[in-house]
Each structure stands twice: as C-alpha cells, then as structure tokens.
Design a protein around this motif. Structure first.
Motif, PDB file in Angstrom:
ATOM      1  N   ALA A  17       2.057   2.900  -7.221  1.00  0.00           N
ATOM      2  CA  ALA A  17       3.046   2.286  -6.342  1.00  0.00           C
ATOM      3  C   ALA A  17       4.028   1.462  -7.174  1.00  0.00           C
ATOM      4  CB  ALA A  17       2.359   1.411  -5.302  1.00  0.00           C
ATOM      5  N   GLY A  18       5.236   1.303  -6.647  1.00  0.00           N
ATOM      6  CA  GLY A  18       6.288   0.625  -7.389  1.00  0.00           C
ATOM      7  C   GLY A  18       7.433   1.575  -7.694  1.00  0.00           C
ATOM      8  N   ARG A  19       7.173   2.853  -7.544  1.00  0.00           N
ATOM      9  CA  ARG A  19       8.197   3.890  -7.630  1.00  0.00           C
ATOM     10  C   ARG A  19       7.797   5.001  -6.669  1.00  0.00           C
ATOM     11  NH1 ARG A  19       7.238   7.520 -13.043  1.00  0.00           N
ATOM     12  NH2 ARG A  19       5.005   7.190 -13.329  1.00  0.00           N
ATOM     13  N   PRO A  20       8.721   5.867  -6.299  1.00  0.00           N
ATOM     14  CA  PRO A  20       8.355   6.964  -5.400  1.00  0.00           C
ATOM     15  C   PRO A  20       7.237   7.818  -6.007  1.00  0.00           C
ATOM     16  CG  PRO A  20      10.729   6.786  -5.572  1.00  0.00           C
ATOM     17  CD  PRO A  20      10.164   5.882  -6.615  1.00  0.00           C
ATOM     18  N   VAL A  21       6.361   8.280  -5.144  1.00  0.00           N
ATOM     19  CA  VAL A  21       5.213   9.084  -5.585  1.00  0.00           C
ATOM     20  C   VAL A  21       5.160  10.380  -4.782  1.00  0.00           C
ATOM     21  CG1 VAL A  21       2.699   9.210  -5.770  1.00  0.00           C
ATOM     22  CG2 VAL A  21       3.872   7.045  -6.244  1.00  0.00           C
ATOM     23  N   PHE A  28       4.318  12.390   0.339  1.00  0.00           N
ATOM     24  CA  PHE A  28       5.446  11.668  -0.260  1.00  0.00           C
ATOM     25  C   PHE A  28       5.348  10.187   0.113  1.00  0.00           C
ATOM     26  CE2 PHE A  28       6.586  16.045   0.263  1.00  0.00           C
ATOM     27  CZ  PHE A  28       7.379  16.367  -0.833  1.00  0.00           C
ATOM     28  N   PHE A  29       5.247   9.332  -0.902  1.00  0.00           N
ATOM     29  CA  PHE A  29       5.138   7.883  -0.696  1.00  0.00           C
ATOM     30  C   PHE A  29       6.372   7.195  -1.289  1.00  0.00           C
ATOM     31  CE2 PHE A  29       0.852   9.535  -0.747  1.00  0.00           C
ATOM     32  CZ  PHE A  29       0.209   8.844   0.281  1.00  0.00           C
ATOM     33  N   ASP A  30       6.897   6.190  -0.571  1.00  0.00           N
ATOM     34  CA  ASP A  30       8.041   5.456  -1.110  1.00  0.00           C
ATOM     35  C   ASP A  30       7.582   4.410  -2.124  1.00  0.00           C
ATOM     36  OD1 ASP A  30       7.026   3.323   0.355  1.00  0.00           O
ATOM     37  OD2 ASP A  30       8.598   3.350   1.870  1.00  0.00           O
ATOM     38  N   GLU A  31       8.506   3.588  -2.600  1.00  0.00           N
ATOM     39  CA  GLU A  31       8.187   2.618  -3.647  1.00  0.00           C
ATOM     40  C   GLU A  31       7.148   1.592  -3.209  1.00  0.00           C
ATOM     41  OE1 GLU A  31      11.913   0.934  -4.727  1.00  0.00           O
ATOM     42  OE2 GLU A  31      12.627   2.737  -5.750  1.00  0.00           O
ATOM     43  N   GLN A  32       7.059   1.349  -1.901  1.00  0.00           N
ATOM     44  CA  GLN A  32       6.080   0.395  -1.378  1.00  0.00           C
ATOM     45  C   GLN A  32       4.725   1.039  -1.097  1.00  0.00           C
ATOM     46  OE1 GLN A  32       9.436   0.409  -0.023  1.00  0.00           O
ATOM     47  NE2 GLN A  32       9.751  -1.099  -1.655  1.00  0.00           N
ATOM     48  N   GLY A  33       4.601   2.305  -1.423  1.00  0.00           N
ATOM     49  CA  GLY A  33       3.341   2.993  -1.192  1.00  0.00           C
ATOM     50  C   GLY A  33       3.142   3.448   0.235  1.00  0.00           C
TER      51      GLY A  33
END
Length: 272
Positions: A150-154, A233-238
C-alpha cells in the motif's frame, strides 16, 4: 460467471420482457416481431460495443490480434453499443412505426437496470475488504506482508501454473510492469510450492518482480475469489476499486488502470 456478466444478462432479459408487455396490444405477429427485433438490436449493439472498444485500444489489440475475440476481457464501449442498438431499431421500424415504441421502451428499461446495477456494484466495492494483511512469502521463501505494498496503486493477480488463462495473461503483466514502474504488480501464486512456481516462470522466460507464494490459498479465501485467474485493483490507500475474474488482455488491463488509478499516466507501448 462474474457479477457484471449476470447484470448484462439480467438487463437484456428485462428489456425483452418489457418489450413483450408493451407490445401486447399489438397483433400477435407484431408482438413477436417486436421482441425479436429487440434481440437483434441487442446483438448488433454488442458487436458495435466490442468493435468500438477495439478501435479505442487498437494499438494494444493489433499487437495480439487473437485477443480481439477474447470477449471475456469485458472490453466493450457500452455507449457506442447503445447508440448502435437505437440506430438499428430506428432503421428497422422506418416502415412499421407501431413496433418502434415497445422496442424502444424495452431498450430504455434494460439500460436503466444496467445503470442501476452499476451503481450497486460501486457501492459494494466501497465496502469491499482492503488490501489484506496476510503474511506470504517470496520465491526465496522470505516473509512479506501483503498490505506493505500500500502507498501506491496495486494490481494483485491470483494465479497458478496449472491454469491455462493464467499462463496466457502472464506476458501482459510482464509488459505492463516494465512500462509502468509506479504501480506494484503483485503476482500471488495460489496453492503451489516455490519450486513449482519458479519452474513455470523459468520455462516461460518470465521476469516478474513481485511474485509471492500463498500455498494455502489464503488470499483467494480472504478476497472471496471464485476462481483463477482473478485480478484485483487497489488504490494508493489500499482500497479495492475494481476486480476482474478471468483472463485479461493488455487493452482491458490498461483501460481499468486508466479509469481506476486517477494519477496514473496512460500506458503506451514502447515503439522501436
């Protein structure tokens, strides 16, 4: 079968039913013609939606022409499909306007149910579980906490070497990983050993950076995945912002990333 596919079938069924009900006041032959015309319009709408999507992502599909027929990637430009269906109905009813109303009302009901289903799916995704705090392992069997990404798109892909669609889509992730280093492409193997996973990657000549092992398939259970491959698909906040069950093409991967990762610059294929 994914929820999105179920929603599409439900919308088509509703459109057909509404068209039949509205056409009840017409003669029996005209009523049947109305429902048949609606199904024809839906068919040509799907064709137009697929062709429109291929045109939008032509560069990606041209690199792998067979992916054009891989409709499981859910690559459709729905607004083009809707316009094509309406144009088809307008053209077919130019000499029989009595049929126009029931067919158009059916199409409108189907579209409204589709949009409503999309809203419900967005609400469900907002309440979906975040990037899980699971302790997995690298190919060297070193522990890694999954939510440390987390902290960047995953882009989290669940796969196994015995799964044919998983094997086919691996080069897509390898290419995207090279083109977009600001996104973490985390490939979580389900139910296999380090030896099995490494042997497959080496046999295919794949160079993927973040390959993790999940021998107990805990990630599938935690994320309620119904099969392989699954891409999350996860955003920067997880937070989970999208999910895809089944094989991805390069076009559908890039499309989802450009829509869901707001700060992500569009991925373009390197030209030599």
């Amino acid at each position: 079968m994914s929820i999105q596919v179920v929603a599409v079938f439900a919308a088509v069924l509703l459109a057909w039913t509404v068209s039949r009900l509205v056409a009840k006041r017409l003669p029996d032959t005209a009523s049947k013609a109305a429902s048949g015309m609606l199904l024809d319009a839906v068919f040509w709408g799907f064709v137009a939606a697929r062709l429109g999507y291929i045109a939008q992502w032509w560069e990606e599909y041209a690199q792998s022409p067979m992916s054009m027929i891989a409709v499981g990637d859910q690559g459709f430009s729905w607004w083009i499909g809707a316009l094509a269906a309406l144009a088809f109905i307008w053209w077919r009813t130019r000499s029989s306007r009595a049929l126009r109303r029931p067919v158009l009302v059916g199409i409108a009901a189907g579209l409204l149910s589709w949009f409503a289903a999309g809203g419900v799916l967005d609400l469900l995704q907002r309440s979906a579980p975040p990037l899980p705090e699971l302790v997995l392992a690298t190919l060297d069997e070193q522990p890694v906490v999954l939510n440390s990404y987390a902290g960047r798109p995953v882009v989290l892909n669940l796969w196994a070497s015995w799964c044919p669609p998983c094997r086919r889509e691996m080069p897509v992730f390898e290419q995207a990983q090279a083109q977009h280093p600001d996104i973490a492409f985390v490939m979580v193997n389900q139910g296999e050993s380090a030896r099995q996973a490494r042997a497959f990657l080496e046999s295919q000549g794949l160079k993927l950076k973040d390959v993790l092992l999940d021998p107990s398939s805990l990630t599938m259970k935690t994320m309620a995945s119904r099969g392989l491959p699954t891409t999350l698909f996860f955003d920067e906040q997880g937070r989970l912002v999208d999910a895809h069950l089944g094989e991805l093409t390069m076009a559908s991967l890039k499309d989802t990333m450009s829509r869901r990762f707001a700060r992500t610059q569009p991925i373009r294929t390197d030209k030599k």
